[in-house]
Design an enzyme around this catalytic site. Structure first.
Site, short mmCIF file in Angstrom:
data_model
loop_
_atom_site.label_atom_id
_atom_site.label_comp_id
_atom_site.label_asym_id
_atom_site.label_seq_id
_atom_site.Cartn_x
_atom_site.Cartn_y
_atom_site.Cartn_z
N GLU A 250 -11.01 6.86 4.00
CA GLU A 250 -10.05 6.12 4.80
C GLU A 250 -10.24 6.71 6.19
O GLU A 250 -11.31 6.99 6.64
CB GLU A 250 -8.58 6.58 4.53
CG GLU A 250 -8.29 5.88 3.10
CD GLU A 250 -6.85 5.77 2.53
OE1 GLU A 250 -6.03 5.49 3.41
OE2 GLU A 250 -6.61 5.91 1.38
N ASP B 258 1.07 -1.18 0.20
CA ASP B 258 -0.04 -0.08 0.09
C ASP B 258 0.95 1.25 0.11
O ASP B 258 2.30 1.15 0.15
CB ASP B 258 -1.06 0.05 1.27
CG ASP B 258 -2.17 1.07 0.85
OD1 ASP B 258 -2.22 1.79 -0.07
OD2 ASP B 258 -3.18 0.74 1.67
C1 BGC Z 1 -5.04 3.32 0.11
C2 BGC Z 1 -5.08 2.22 -0.82
C3 BGC Z 1 -4.68 2.91 -2.26
C4 BGC Z 1 -3.72 3.72 -2.30
C5 BGC Z 1 -3.36 4.23 -3.61
C6 BGC Z 1 -4.02 4.25 -0.01
O1 BGC Z 1 -3.81 5.21 1.13
O2 BGC Z 1 -5.11 2.59 1.41
O3 BGC Z 1 -6.43 1.69 -0.83
O4 BGC Z 1 -4.94 1.84 -3.22
O5 BGC Z 1 -3.76 4.49 -1.23
O6 BGC Z 1 -4.11 5.32 -3.58
C1 BGC Z 2 -3.03 10.06 -1.94
C2 BGC Z 2 -3.85 8.98 -1.54
C3 BGC Z 2 -3.32 8.17 -0.55
C4 BGC Z 2 -3.23 8.89 0.42
C5 BGC Z 2 -2.43 7.84 1.53
C6 BGC Z 2 -2.99 10.80 -0.46
O1 BGC Z 2 -2.19 11.95 -0.37
O2 BGC Z 2 -3.90 11.14 -2.64
O3 BGC Z 2 -3.96 8.21 -2.83
O4 BGC Z 2 -4.08 6.86 -0.70
O5 BGC Z 2 -2.39 9.92 0.45
O6 BGC Z 2 -2.20 8.29 2.92
#
Ligand code: BGC
Ligand code: BGC
Length: 669
Positions: free
Chosen positions: A540, A347
């Site tokens: 998230e 991830d």
């Molecule tokens: C998320 C994932 C996602 C990745 C890329 C992460 O923060 O947990 O689900 O695919 O970011 O954006």
């Molecule tokens: C990104 C997301 C990612 C996340 C992780 C963001 O800045 O745009 O894609 O999942 O950070 O913490």
């Protein structure tokens, strides 16, 4: 043209530290890890000959072995590395010099302008840099197409997974994901970080809406999503398919409230990225189970580990293991026991969650690789990742066998995707992005996702000719009905995508609609009230109940978004009370990523209650069921609690007493 060279003997010898690789030319190259002098650079392709790995007529395994045999350690580690587009866009030559295997768009990481053509041009621009590398190994480009290609302005935006779970219609979900794949691949990316096969057990979790539901059986039934994305055997190379990702392995939906962000070691989320404090048996049933059919029946091409930790209760709490460093589960269970032969993508900065604040970066890299992660999403640390891993191979902390296994897995999927034959975007379907045919399928999905929780006095469907009075914060907000992972990571109330709000849908179908968001305008005589309440977008841990409040999209102007409480806002609650007092009958639609608690006294005054979830761009689908143009058939994918204190509440719990049980859903004709 087929190569005349005979295939290499099956003698890919790989030993710890030293690899003897036989190339087709018979040239034996001994590469002793760490000793640069011993590292001869194997033959690169010349214009005149077609090397075995370039020969589309040969079996993938043979092509992989041939290519691997030509690669230096640097080239192999490059393949294991994924950068964020923001880290390479200003200077894509880094793709060439570092030999990067992949680039991603994180949430909201989009080209300017955010159009299908600009996406395809962008991906092709990076691809040209990859093709300029010595062995011309193409990139695979990944993106979070978690409810359609939501980052792309103009894409068809489907209901989030929780709504798809409510449809109980695996064939429909397969069609939805096939369209998602087509819109994604036509605009460049060949890989989706979807579907989440999480089993959301505590609806206070901000990612509840990414889950198809609270039981592994429901989630497993919806894994037809993988077939929709990847197609059947041999279809991955088609211009309307993408590589899928089952995520987040495993137990992302099973974390204990209060243990978020790895028990506060990596941030301040209350439950997201937390610790699964469960027995091994519970973990098997609720966390691992969905990966069995994902691997064995649907042949998912990639798996993403979870940010969370697991801490078995069987041997006592206190020894949590982060999933990114969990060799027993990633290598032992997933790869060896289940026979997963795709690749594992970490991830976003996932390895940074291995013993945060304790382990050095080098330790995190070593533990991640040795746990079985094959490709590393290191958005901005990609160059450091490469030098770190190289040094650790030289130190024998990571074996060359492990490197070769990781690279073979990645290359296998690239060959299966047809990238070596067609590295650049096939734009055939570009004009179908957001087409009316695609939106029609989304509208059907919206209809089927609506769950009718209560329907006293036969309030729904609303009789033709009855005046309708519409109120509430989510009646006319396309941003709110789309939710997170739409245009930006967190989505946004003011984000505008092409499509129709629920109010638009009602107005288009019905002559007599009055709208007053706060219900301040008088309610016409004889009107049925429709109050559309719910949440504002989040993603998230920013969606965790009691979690931090996002304020950082430009449109937020640094004003924190509303707190996440799983309750109606004061304004929505007041609108419900006003409309239900004044209208002849009242219907409340909850547009949200999860159930919202409605106090009993208020619930008693509501005639019709509908869980609308996060329908996406096609709000007409909601209007269709309200007006009886389509039946209500959706079933609850999660239990609907009476009080917040009931969370976590799931079907089968002792003393189970929700407001509406899992599987509940009234029907209309
Ligand atoms: C998320 C994932 C996602 C990745 C890329 C992460 O923060 O947990 O689900 O695919 O970011 O954006
Ligand atoms: C990104 C997301 C990612 C996340 C992780 C963001 O800045 O745009 O894609 O999942 O950070 O913490």
């Amino acid at each position: 043209m087929r190569s005349t060279a005979s295939p290499p003997p099956r003698r890919r010898l790989v030993a710890l530290g030293t690899a003897v690789v036989l190339t087709t030319t018979g040239l034996a190259v001994t590469a002793t890890a760490g000793s640069a002098a011993a590292q001869r650079v194997p033959a690169a392709p010349s214009a005149a000959t077609v090397l075995p790995y370039e020969d589309a007529g040969l079996p993938t395994s043979q092509r992989v072995a041939d290519l691997l045999g030509r690669m230096t350690l640097d080239e192999k580690i490059g393949q294991m590395t994924q950068a964020e587009r923001g880290g390479i866009d200003a200077d894509p030559s880094q793709i060439t010099t570092l030999g990067l295997g992949s680039v991603l768009s994180g949430g909201g990481s989009v080209p300017t302008p955010n159009t299908p053509t600009a996406w395809a041009d962008m991906v092709d621009r990076y691809q040209r840099a990859a093709m300029a590398s010595r062995l011309h190994i193409p990139l695979v480009y990944g993106v979070d197409s978690v409810h359609g290609h939501g980052n792309l302005l103009g894409a068809t935006v489907f209901p989030h997974n929780i709504g798809l779970g409510a449809t109980r219609d695996p064939a429909l979900v397969q069609r939805v994901e096939h369209i998602t794949a087509e819109e994604t691949r036509a605009s460049g990316p060949q890989w989706a970080f979807a579907p989440c096969v999480c089993v959301a057990r505590d609806d206070r979790w901000g990612r509840t809406y990414e889950s198809f539901g609270e039981t592994p059986e429901l989630v497993e039934s919806m894994e037809t999503a993988i077939d929709g994305l990847q197609g059947g055997a041999g279809q991955l190379k088609d211009n309307d398919r993408v590589l899928a990702t089952a995520k987040h392995f495993a137990g992302d939906g099973l974390t204990t409230y209060g243990t978020g962000s790895n028990s506060g070691k990596s941030g301040d989320y209350p439950i997201d990225q937390g610790v699964d404090r469960v027995s091994r048996a519970t973990f098997d049933r609720l966390a691992l189970a969905p990966y069995v059919p994902a691997v064995k029946e649907h042949h998912v091409g990639s798996v993403m580990p979870s940010y969370s930790d697991v801490d078995w209760t069987d041997d006592g709490l206190g020894n949590p293991v982060n999933m990114h460093g969990n060799a027993d589960l990633v290598t032992g269970w997933l790869k060896q026991q289940q026979g997963f032969d795709g690749f594992v993508i970490s991830d976003y900065e996932g390895i940074h969650h291995i013993q945060p604040g304790v382990a050095s970066y080098a330790t995190q890299v070593v533990e991640g690789v040795n746990a079985g992660i094959d490709m590393f999403m290191e958005p901005y640390d990609f160059a450091t990742f490469i030098t770190t891993l190289k040094a650790e191979v030289a130190d024998h902390s990571v074996s060359t066998a492990r490197i070769d296994d990781a690279v073979s897995r990645i290359l296998t999927q690239k060959f299966e995707l047809g990238l070596f034959e067609h590295p650049y975007t096939d734009r055939t379907h570009l004009g179908e992005i957001g087409s009316s045919a695609h939106r029609a399928v989304a509208r059907t999905a919206v209809q089927k996702s609506q769950v009718l929780l209560k329907n006293d006095r036969a309030t729904l469907p609303i009789a033709p000719g009855r005046p309708i009075y519409v109120a509430g914060s989510n009646a006319d907000s396309i941003g709110n009905q789309a939710g997170g992972w739409t245009l930006t990571w967190q989505g946004g109330s003011t984000n505008v995508i092409p499509g129709h709000t629920i109010l638009d849908g009602l107005r288009a179908a019905h002559g007599k609609v009055t709208f007053s968001e706060t219900a301040a305008a008088p309610v016409p005589r004889g009107a049925v009230g429709v109050v559309v309440v719910g949440e504002t977008p989040y993603a998230e841990g920013f969606g965790d109940v009691g979690g931090p409040r996002w304020a950082y999209d430009p449109a937020d102007h640094n004003q924190p978004r509303p707190e996440k409480t799983m309750r109606l806002s004061d304004a929505d609650s007041a609108a419900v009370d006003r409309v239900c007092a004044a209208a002849v009958k009242c219907v409340v639609l909850v547009v949200s990523g999860r159930p919202l608690v409605i106090p009993p006294a208020q619930l008693a005054r509501i005639d019709g209650l509908v869980a609308s979830w996060l329908p996406g761009s096609e709000g007409e689908g909601v209007a269709d069921v309200l007006l009886g143009r389509a039946p209500f058939t959706g079933k609850l994918p999660v239990s609907w609690p009476r009080t917040l204190a009931q969370e976590p509440i799931n079907v089968g719990d002792p003393g189970y007493d929700p407001a509406f049980p899992y599987g509940w859903g009234l029907t209309t004709r």
